[in-house]
Scaffold this motif. Structure first.
Motif, PDB file in Angstrom:
ATOM      1  N   TYR A   1     -10.081  -4.112 -10.787  1.00 49.28           N
ATOM      2  CA  TYR A   1      -9.768  -3.393  -9.549  1.00 49.28           C
ATOM      3  C   TYR A   1      -8.734  -2.335  -9.898  1.00 49.28           C
ATOM      4  CZ  TYR A   1      -9.069  -2.882  -4.491  1.00 49.28           C
ATOM      5  OH  TYR A   1      -9.031  -2.398  -3.205  1.00 49.28           O
TER       6      TYR A   1
ATOM      7  N   TRP B   1       0.843  -1.209   0.000  1.00 50.88           N
ATOM      8  CA  TRP B   1       0.000   0.000   0.000  1.00 50.88           C
ATOM      9  C   TRP B   1       0.876   1.256   0.000  1.00 50.88           C
ATOM     10  CZ3 TRP B   1      -4.633   0.271  -1.613  1.00 50.88           C
ATOM     11  CH2 TRP B   1      -5.616  -0.678  -1.298  1.00 50.88           C
TER      12      TRP B   1
ATOM     13  N   SER C   1     -10.967   8.024  -1.596  1.00 50.69           N
ATOM     14  CA  SER C   1     -12.062   7.104  -1.272  1.00 50.69           C
ATOM     15  C   SER C   1     -11.684   5.708  -1.739  1.00 50.69           C
ATOM     16  CB  SER C   1     -13.374   7.533  -1.936  1.00 50.69           C
ATOM     17  OG  SER C   1     -13.406   7.155  -3.288  1.00 50.69           O
ATOM     18  N   ARG C   2     -11.968   4.717  -0.865  1.00 48.19           N
ATOM     19  CA  ARG C   2     -11.785   3.321  -1.291  1.00 48.19           C
ATOM     20  C   ARG C   2     -13.121   2.600  -1.089  1.00 48.19           C
ATOM     21  NH1 ARG C   2      -8.396  -1.766   1.333  1.00 48.19           N
ATOM     22  NH2 ARG C   2      -9.692  -1.266   3.130  1.00 48.19           N
ATOM     23  N   HIS C   3     -13.552   1.881  -2.116  1.00 46.30           N
ATOM     24  CA  HIS C   3     -14.746   1.029  -2.050  1.00 46.30           C
ATOM     25  C   HIS C   3     -15.974   1.827  -1.612  1.00 46.30           C
ATOM     26  CE1 HIS C   3     -11.799  -2.524  -0.998  1.00 46.30           C
ATOM     27  NE2 HIS C   3     -11.488  -1.903  -2.129  1.00 46.30           N
TER      28      HIS C   3
ATOM     29  N   ASP D   1     -10.457  11.332   3.991  1.00 42.88           N
ATOM     30  CA  ASP D   1     -10.832   9.970   3.620  1.00 42.88           C
ATOM     31  C   ASP D   1     -12.360   9.888   3.701  1.00 42.88           C
ATOM     32  OD1 ASP D   1     -11.114   7.253   3.266  1.00 42.88           O
ATOM     33  OD2 ASP D   1      -9.816   6.651   4.944  1.00 42.88           O
TER      34      ASP D   1
ATOM     35  N   ILE E   1     -10.187   4.379  -5.183  1.00 48.13           N
ATOM     36  CA  ILE E   1      -9.940   2.945  -5.402  1.00 48.13           C
ATOM     37  C   ILE E   1     -11.304   2.267  -5.444  1.00 48.13           C
ATOM     38  CG2 ILE E   1      -8.988   0.814  -4.439  1.00 48.13           C
ATOM     39  CD1 ILE E   1      -6.827   2.540  -3.096  1.00 48.13           C
ATOM     40  N   ASP E   2     -11.555   1.569  -6.522  1.00 50.00           N
ATOM     41  CA  ASP E   2     -12.830   0.851  -6.630  1.00 50.00           C
ATOM     42  C   ASP E   2     -12.660  -0.314  -7.587  1.00 50.00           C
ATOM     43  OD1 ASP E   2     -15.762   0.617  -6.130  1.00 50.00           O
ATOM     44  OD2 ASP E   2     -15.473   2.679  -5.480  1.00 50.00           O
TER      45      ASP E   2
ATOM     46  N   LEU F   1      -6.852   1.857  -9.041  1.00 51.43           N
ATOM     47  CA  LEU F   1      -6.730   3.160  -8.381  1.00 51.43           C
ATOM     48  C   LEU F   1      -6.705   4.184  -9.507  1.00 51.43           C
ATOM     49  CD1 LEU F   1      -4.265   4.286  -5.578  1.00 51.43           C
ATOM     50  CD2 LEU F   1      -4.588   5.665  -7.622  1.00 51.43           C
TER      51      LEU F   1
END
Ligand SMILES: C[S@@+](CC[C@H](N)C(=O)[O-])C[C@H]1O[C@@H](n2cnc3c(N)ncnc32)[C@H](O)[C@@H]1O
Length: 255
Positions: free
Chosen positions: A248, A40, A122-124, A57, A152-153, A250
Motif C-alpha cells: 500500500y 491523513w 486519486s485513491r484506489h 479528486d 494512493i493505491d 502513496l
C-alpha cells in the motif's frame, strides 16, 4: 472511446452505484476516527504543505478525501462515473457545509482545460481503469506546470497462492467470529470484468513509477502511509486486521 471501453465503464459504474450505500462503512474507505483524520492530514502535509490549492479528486467516490482536502483549506473538485457515489458525496458535503464541486466525469480523460489544477489526486482508482497510462497522461495535461500528481493505491490480490489464501482466511474469520459480511463496502467485480482490467488485483508500485516517469513526471517520491494504516486497522474487521497484508503506498510526481 471504443464500444468495449464504454461497456467496461458502464459495468464499473454499476458496481459502484450498488456499493455506494455501504462504501463508507469499510475502515479502509470511510474515515473512522479522529486518529485517522490526523494521520491523513499529517501524510498530506508532507506531500503538499501549501494552503488554498486547486485539487482535482479523480474517481472521488463518496468524497471522503475530497472533504478532508476542503477542511484543510483547499479548493476541491471531484469527478466520478458512479452517480450514486457522487450523490453520497454531495449529501455529505451539504451536511458539512463544504463548498466542493462534484460532477460526473471520466477519470481517464478529465473534462477540464489544460493546466487547470495544482494537484490531481486519486485513491484506489488506478487499479480499476482499463487505460491507466492514458489516465496518467491526461492528469499531467490538466496539471499546471510544477503541479503534482498524487496517487494512493496498492496490491490487494497479487495472484499468488499466499495472497489468495490470506484473503480467503481473512474473510472467513470476519464471517465466523464477527458475523460480519467481509465484502461489505466493496464492489465485488466479476471475473469477466476483472479480465478486462490490466491491474484488477491492484497496481504494483513499480508499475505506477513506470507510468509516471514515462509520462515525464519528475521528482517522484513514495510514502508508506504507515500511520494511516495503523489508525485504519483499529476499526477493521478482525480477519482483515490479523491475516491480511499487502503493498500500500502513496506516490507523487511533479509536472
Ligand atoms: C474504490 S472507489 C474509491 C473512491 C475514492 N477515491 C476513495 O478513495 O474513497 C473507486 C471509485 O472510482 C470510480 N471510478 C471507476 N472508474 C472511473 C472512471 N473511469 N472515471 C471516474 N471514476 C471512476 C468508481 O465509480 C468509484 O467511485
Amino acid at each position: 472511446m471504443s464500444s468495449s471501453e464504454i461497456q467496461i465503464k458502464e459495468m464499473v459504474a454499476n458496481k459502484w452505484d450498488l456499493a455506494s450505500e455501504t462504501f463508507d462503512t469499510h475502515a479502509g474507505h470511510g474515515i473512522q476516527s479522529q486518529k485517522e483524520i490526523d494521520a491523513w492530514k499529517h501524510a498530506f502535509l508532507k506531500v503538499f504543505p501549501e494552503k488554498g490549492l486547486k485539487i482535482l479528486d479523480v474517481g472521488c467516490g463518496t468524497g471522503e478525501l475530497s472533504l478532508l482536502f476542503a477542511e484543510m483549506g483547499h479548493k476541491v473538485t471531484g469527478i466520478d462515473i458512479s452517480r450514486q457515489m457522487l450523490n453520497t458525496a454531495k449529501s455529505k458535503a451539504e451536511a458539512r457545509g463544504a463548498d466542493i464541486t462534484f460532477g460526473e466525469g471520466d477519470a481517464e480523460n478529465p473534462p477540464f482545460d489544460t493546466s487547470s489544477f495544482d494537484i490531481v489526486f486519486s485513491r484506489h482508482l488506478l487499479w480499476t481503469l482499463p487505460n491507466p497510462k492514458t489516465a496518467v497522461e491526461n492528469w499531467k495535461r490538466v496539471l499546471r506546470k510544477n503541479g503534482k500528481v498524487v496517487i494512493i493505491d496498492g496490491v490487494w490480490d497479487s495472484g499468488t497462492l499466499e495472497s489468495r489464501v490470506r484473503r480467503s482466511a481473512g474473510d472467513f474469520l470476519t464471517l465466523l467470529i464477527e458475523r460480519k459480511n467481509p465484502k461489505k463496502g466493496h464492489a465485488g467485480y466479476s471475473d469477466e470484468l476483472k479480465a478486462r482490467l490490466p491491474h484488477a488485483g491492484g497496481v504494483p508500485l513499480e508499475k505506477v513509477k513506470e507510468y509516471l516517469s514515462s509520462t515525464g513526471f519528475e521528482k517522484i517520491q513514495v510514502f508508506d502511509l504507515k500511520e494511516v494504516r495503523a489508525a485504519q486497522k483499529e476499526n477493521m474487521p478482525l480477519g482483515e486486521r490479523i491475516v491480511r497484508s499487502y503493498q500500500y503506498y502513496l506516490i507523487c510526481g511533479r509536472k
